[in-house]
Design a protein around this motif. Sequence first.
Motif, PDB file in Angstrom:
ATOM      1  N   ARG A   1      12.874  97.533 101.798  1.00  0.00           N
ATOM      2  CA  ARG A   1      12.219  96.407 101.129  1.00  0.00           C
ATOM      3  C   ARG A   1      10.993  95.897 101.883  1.00  0.00           C
ATOM      4  O   ARG A   1      10.254  95.066 101.380  1.00  0.00           O
ATOM      5  CB  ARG A   1      13.216  95.254 100.934  1.00  0.00           C
ATOM      6  N   THR A   2      10.731  96.401 103.088  1.00  0.00           N
ATOM      7  CA  THR A   2       9.631  95.866 103.896  1.00  0.00           C
ATOM      8  C   THR A   2       8.276  96.454 103.535  1.00  0.00           C
ATOM      9  O   THR A   2       7.260  95.989 104.045  1.00  0.00           O
ATOM     10  CB  THR A   2       9.889  96.114 105.392  1.00  0.00           C
ATOM     11  N   HIS A   3       8.227  97.487 102.672  1.00  0.00           N
ATOM     12  CA  HIS A   3       6.922  98.089 102.374  1.00  0.00           C
ATOM     13  C   HIS A   3       6.893  98.612 100.949  1.00  0.00           C
ATOM     14  O   HIS A   3       7.930  98.851 100.311  1.00  0.00           O
ATOM     15  CB  HIS A   3       6.589  99.200 103.379  1.00  0.00           C
ATOM     16  N   LYS A   4       5.688  98.796 100.458  1.00  0.00           N
ATOM     17  CA  LYS A   4       5.455  99.153  99.059  1.00  0.00           C
ATOM     18  C   LYS A   4       6.175 100.439  98.665  1.00  0.00           C
ATOM     19  O   LYS A   4       6.898 100.487  97.668  1.00  0.00           O
ATOM     20  CB  LYS A   4       3.948  99.281  98.835  1.00  0.00           C
ATOM     21  N   SER A   5       5.990 101.506  99.423  1.00  0.00           N
ATOM     22  CA  SER A   5       6.621 102.787  99.091  1.00  0.00           C
ATOM     23  C   SER A   5       8.139 102.683  99.126  1.00  0.00           C
ATOM     24  O   SER A   5       8.840 103.296  98.313  1.00  0.00           O
ATOM     25  CB  SER A   5       6.150 103.876 100.052  1.00  0.00           C
ATOM     26  N   GLY A   6       8.648 101.913 100.086  1.00  0.00           N
ATOM     27  CA  GLY A   6      10.089 101.736 100.192  1.00  0.00           C
ATOM     28  C   GLY A   6      10.670 101.018  98.990  1.00  0.00           C
ATOM     29  O   GLY A   6      11.740 101.382  98.477  1.00  0.00           O
ATOM     30  N   ILE A   7       9.969  99.987  98.514  1.00  0.00           N
ATOM     31  CA  ILE A   7      10.434  99.235  97.349  1.00  0.00           C
ATOM     32  C   ILE A   7      10.479 100.135  96.118  1.00  0.00           C
ATOM     33  O   ILE A   7      11.447 100.118  95.353  1.00  0.00           O
ATOM     34  CB  ILE A   7       9.527  98.016  97.116  1.00  0.00           C
ATOM     35  N   GLU A   8       9.445 100.929  95.941  1.00  0.00           N
ATOM     36  CA  GLU A   8       9.397 101.832  94.790  1.00  0.00           C
ATOM     37  C   GLU A   8      10.467 102.919  94.889  1.00  0.00           C
ATOM     38  O   GLU A   8      11.129 103.256  93.895  1.00  0.00           O
ATOM     39  CB  GLU A   8       8.004 102.446  94.682  1.00  0.00           C
ATOM     40  N   THR A   9      10.638 103.473  96.089  1.00  0.00           N
ATOM     41  CA  THR A   9      11.667 104.498  96.286  1.00  0.00           C
ATOM     42  C   THR A   9      13.052 103.920  96.037  1.00  0.00           C
ATOM     43  O   THR A   9      13.913 104.555  95.409  1.00  0.00           O
ATOM     44  CB  THR A   9      11.584 105.067  97.714  1.00  0.00           C
ATOM     45  N   MET A  10      13.278 102.708  96.534  1.00  0.00           N
ATOM     46  CA  MET A  10      14.584 102.071  96.373  1.00  0.00           C
ATOM     47  C   MET A  10      14.893 101.809  94.898  1.00  0.00           C
ATOM     48  O   MET A  10      16.029 102.000  94.453  1.00  0.00           O
ATOM     49  CB  MET A  10      14.618 100.759  97.163  1.00  0.00           C
ATOM     50  N   TRP A  11      13.900 101.379  94.129  1.00  0.00           N
ATOM     51  CA  TRP A  11      14.135 101.140  92.714  1.00  0.00           C
ATOM     52  C   TRP A  11      14.484 102.440  91.987  1.00  0.00           C
ATOM     53  O   TRP A  11      15.391 102.466  91.143  1.00  0.00           O
ATOM     54  CB  TRP A  11      12.919 100.481  92.091  1.00  0.00           C
ATOM     55  N   GLY A  12      13.791 103.519  92.330  1.00  0.00           N
ATOM     56  CA  GLY A  12      14.129 104.805  91.737  1.00  0.00           C
ATOM     57  C   GLY A  12      15.552 105.219  92.081  1.00  0.00           C
ATOM     58  O   GLY A  12      16.301 105.723  91.224  1.00  0.00           O
ATOM     59  N   TRP A  13      15.937 105.036  93.323  1.00  0.00           N
ATOM     60  CA  TRP A  13      17.314 105.324  93.753  1.00  0.00           C
ATOM     61  C   TRP A  13      18.309 104.452  93.000  1.00  0.00           C
ATOM     62  O   TRP A  13      19.351 104.938  92.519  1.00  0.00           O
ATOM     63  CB  TRP A  13      17.428 105.084  95.256  1.00  0.00           C
ATOM     64  N   PHE A  14      17.992 103.182  92.868  1.00  0.00           N
ATOM     65  CA  PHE A  14      18.881 102.232  92.203  1.00  0.00           C
ATOM     66  C   PHE A  14      19.154 102.652  90.761  1.00  0.00           C
ATOM     67  O   PHE A  14      20.301 102.641  90.298  1.00  0.00           O
ATOM     68  CB  PHE A  14      18.239 100.842  92.251  1.00  0.00           C
ATOM     69  N   ILE A  15      18.109 103.053  90.060  1.00  0.00           N
ATOM     70  CA  ILE A  15      18.263 103.478  88.661  1.00  0.00           C
ATOM     71  C   ILE A  15      19.086 104.761  88.574  1.00  0.00           C
ATOM     72  O   ILE A  15      20.009 104.883  87.760  1.00  0.00           O
ATOM     73  CB  ILE A  15      16.885 103.689  88.008  1.00  0.00           C
ATOM     74  N   ARG A  16      18.781 105.718  89.447  1.00  0.00           N
ATOM     75  CA  ARG A  16      19.505 107.003  89.418  1.00  0.00           C
ATOM     76  C   ARG A  16      20.980 106.822  89.714  1.00  0.00           C
ATOM     77  O   ARG A  16      21.834 107.481  89.127  1.00  0.00           O
ATOM     78  CB  ARG A  16      18.901 107.973  90.444  1.00  0.00           C
TER      79      ARG A  16
END
Length: 943
Positions: A845-860
Motif C-alpha cells: 500500500r506504500t506505492h502506486k505499483s503496489g496498490i495496483e498489484t494488490m488490487w489485481g491480487w484481491f480481485i483474482r
Amino acid sequence: MLLSSMLRFTSKQFPHLSRGVCASSLCRLSCSAQVTCGGSRESLSRYPCNYSFFILRSKFKNRYSQHIPKRFMTTESTDRSRIESVNSKREVLPTNIKPLHYDVTLEPNFDTFTFDGHAKIDLDVKEVSHSITLNCLELTLHKTSLNGGEIRKVDFDTERQTATFHLASALTPGDHAKLDIKFSGILNDKMAGFYRSSYIEDGKKKYLATTQFEATDCRRAFPSFDEPAWKATFDINLITQRDLVALSNMDVKSTTILDSDRKLVAFNTTPLMSTYLVAFIVGDLKYIENNDYRVPIRVYSTPGSEHLGRYSADLAAKSLKFFDEKFDIPYPLPKCDLVAIHDFSAGAMENFGLITFRTVDLLLDEQNVTLAVKKRVTEVVVHELAHQWFGNLVTMEYWDGLWLNEGFATWMSWYACDTLFPEWKVWESYVSDTLQHALSLDSLRSSHPIEVPIVREDQIDQIFDAISYSKGSSVLKMITNWVGEDAFIEGVSNYLKKHKWGNTKNTDLWLALNEVSGKNVTDVMDIWTKKVGFPLLKVEELGDNKLRLTQNRFLATNDVKKTEDETIFPIFLDLKTSKGINKQLVLNSRSETIQLPTSDDFYKVNANHSGIYRVSYETERWMKLGQDGADGKLSVEDRVGLVADAGSLASSGYIRPENYFNLVKLWKNEESYVVWEQIIGNLASIKSAFLFSDPRINEGIDAFTAELLSTVIARIGWNISPTDNESAQELKSVIFSAASNAGMENAVTYSQECFSRYISGDKQAIHPNLRSTVFGTVARFGNRETYESLLGITRNPNSEIEKLAALRSLGKIRDPELLDEFSALLMDRSLVKSQDIHIPLAGLRTHKSGIETMWGWFIREWSELLRQFPPGLPIMRYIVQISTSGFTLREQKKMVEDFFAHKDQKGFDQALAQSLDTVSMKIALSSNEATNLQRWLVKNGYK
C-alpha cells in the motif's frame, strides 16, 4: 483484548485485528439423531496553574464546574429513548433460564483436528419454561438430557447461532435443573473458538490447541449462554496426552492418569465470570516464572522460546502490584499465566488468569529488540492485566459497553506505563498515538458513536476499532483532566468495589465519578459517548485581545451537511497564555466571544491536547504558534497536537497545505522524536493523496522533507551508539526512516551498505531500531538479488520480528515482475501465516505499483479469500480496507464500488465504507489543491 497494531502502530509495526462471529445457513434436525449446530461441518483442514479569566459574557464564567445546560439533557432524553427502543430489539437469549455452573470436559484430537466434549450445566429456572435456548455453533450434539430424562427435540437457528431444547415437561420458577450434553466439534484453523495453532520445531510441523472466545465464540467450543451478562462458575477438565501441558483459568485441582497415553487434568472452580473470558490450552509448553508477586506469574511458550518471556514475567509482577494499590482490590485469582500463541487474530486477550498473546506481543529478546517493540509489549501486557479488574471482575452488561471496557484498559495502560517507566514520557506519545488514531477514524462520515446500540451479534465485531479503544480512552483522559487524577482513580475503585463479580452499564461508573468529584460527569459523558464525531473549533481574532470561538463538526471530506452538525459538544478549552493554563472554561454553545487576559499576543487553545477536537487558527496565528514552539513556549504535547491539527486540516482542505509546510519549516531544530514523527506522518498523509497525480508534487514534498531534515541530520546523524539514551535512539530512527522514504541518497546508500554486510553474516551491521527501514529501503531500490535475499530471511529468520520486517519490505519492491511473483506468494501459508496477511499488504500500500498489484491480487483471489477468511471473522475487514484505501482517483473509487455492488458485505460493510471515505478525502485534496501546491513547491525551490 488488545487489538493487533494495524490501527495503533501502523507506521512502526503491525496492523490490528479483532474478533468476530460467523453464521451459516439454518438447519433443523431432531435430537434423536446426531445433530450439528451451525450448519454442516467445514473441512478439517484487538498543571500548570489556574488563573482568573476575563470574560465578555458572564454566563460563560465558571461553566467548567457547572452542570451542562438543560438542552443537552433534552437531547439525551431523546437519545435514551432511542437507545432503549433499540435495546428492546436485541437478538439475545431468553431470560427464562439462568446458568449457575458449567462442568465442561474436552478432549482435543490433533490427528483429526476435532474435539469431543461433555457439558453439564446447572440451571436456575426464572419463569415457567417449556424450552431452554442457548448458543451453539459448529458443534455436533450426540446425546442430550435434562435431569437424566428425555429432551423432546432440539431446534437449531444458525442465523442466531442458538440451539433450543424442547422439554418433555415444563420447568417452574425456583426449580434447579441440570442440562447434560455430549458433543463434538472442529479444532478449526480460523483463530476462533477452540482452535489449532501450528508451529515448526526441528523441521516438523506441530500443533497446540487454544481458545479465543471474545466476543461470541465460546459457543464454538461448548454449548453455552454466550452473553456477558450470563455470569456463572466453571469447572474445566481437559483430557490430553500425558506429555502435554494443560492450562485453564484456574490452578490445577487434580491430575488423573487414564491410560498409557492420556491424562485428565481437572482445574479448580472459577469465580463468577462471563463465557468470553473462559480459556483453556493444550500443548507442548515451557515456562519462565516470577515469584515477586504474592501469586505465581508464569509466561508460557513453545519449547526454545521460554527464556524470551522474562521481561513480561517481571513486568507482570510490577503491574499487578501497581493495580492492587490503585484499585485497592487484590488480584482475585490464585495464579496468573501469560501464554504466547503462534496463530492469534488479536494482539492479546484478557482471559481471566490465562491471558493469551501473539508471540511478538509477549516474547522479546532485550538485547536485540527495537525500543518501539519493547514499548508495544509493555503496553499490551499492562493493558491485559488492567482488564483483570476492569472487564473481568466487573463486566459490561452487553457489548454496547465494549468501549468502556477497552477504552479504560487503553487509558490505564498509558497511566501505568507513565508510573513504571517515567523516562519514556508516554503522555507525549499519547497525543500522537491514541488521540490521533481516534480523531482520524472519527473524522470519517462512516464513523459511529462510542456507545453504539447493538441489535445483532454480527454487529459486535465491527466496533472493535479506534472508536472503542482510542476515542474511548481519549474521552476518559479528558474526564480525568477535568475531575482530577486522584478523584478519577478513587471513583474507579469505588465502582469496582460496589460491582465486583457483577455486570454494569456505563452510567454506573459515571455515578461513581459524580460522587467523588462533585461534578456532573454523567451529562458530559452522555454527549461525548452517544454522539458521533467531534468538533472543529474555529478561532477568530477580533482585535482588543478578543477571540470568537465557533464549533462545527469536523469531517475529513470537508463537506458537512446541516443535519450532520446538530450536536453541541462541551469543549474543555484549557486556554494557555503567558499567565498559565485556564482550566475553568468550557464552550457549550455554538459560538462564544472571550477576552484574553494578557496583551503579549501569545495564546493556544487545548493546552497539552487532552481535549478531543481540532483547532483552526487564522493564517498568521499558525506562523506565530510555530515561532512560539521554536521559542520554547509550547510543551511537546502542544507541538505534537499543533502539527497534527495543521496536518489534518491541510489534508482535509480546511486550510491550504502550504500553511502546514510553513509551520513545520520553523521547527528544523526540533529535538523531540514524537514531534518529528508527527511531522513526517502528516507529510506522508499529504503525499498519499497525490500518489496517482502529477509525480512532481510528491517529488517536491520529498525535496521539502530533505531540506527540513538536513539540520537535524547534520547535528545527530542516524548512527545509534551504545551511549544514546532511548529518546536519542528514537529520534535517530525517525529521522533515518524519513530520510530514506524521501529518497535521500546518503540514507539509501547507508541502507544498501548495511544490508550487504547483514546478509553476508554480520548480524550487527544493522541496529535493531533501523532494521525495518533498511529492509524497506533496499527493497524499494532493489533488484532480484535483493528480493531473493529478503525472501530468504522470511523463510529462515533469526526472529519473528526480523521475519515480519522482511515480509513487509517485500511489498515495497518496485519491479513489476517481482511484484507479480510476490503477490502470487501471499496465499502461501508456509510463508505468510493467516494472522500476518496484513503485513505484506501494508508494504504494497506504500506505492502506486503496489496498490495496483494488490488490487489485481484481491480481485483474482476473492473467492479464496472468502474461504480462508470468512467475513464474520475479523481479518477480512482489514484485507478489504488495505486493498481499497490506497486509491486517490474518482474512477478508482467507482471501480471499487462496482466490484462490491452486488456482493454480500455483511461483516465488513463498515470497513469498506471507511475505506471509501478515506479515498474521497484524497480525491478532494488532490483535485482541489494539486495546482496550488505544485505552484508553491516550485516557487520555494522544491523540485
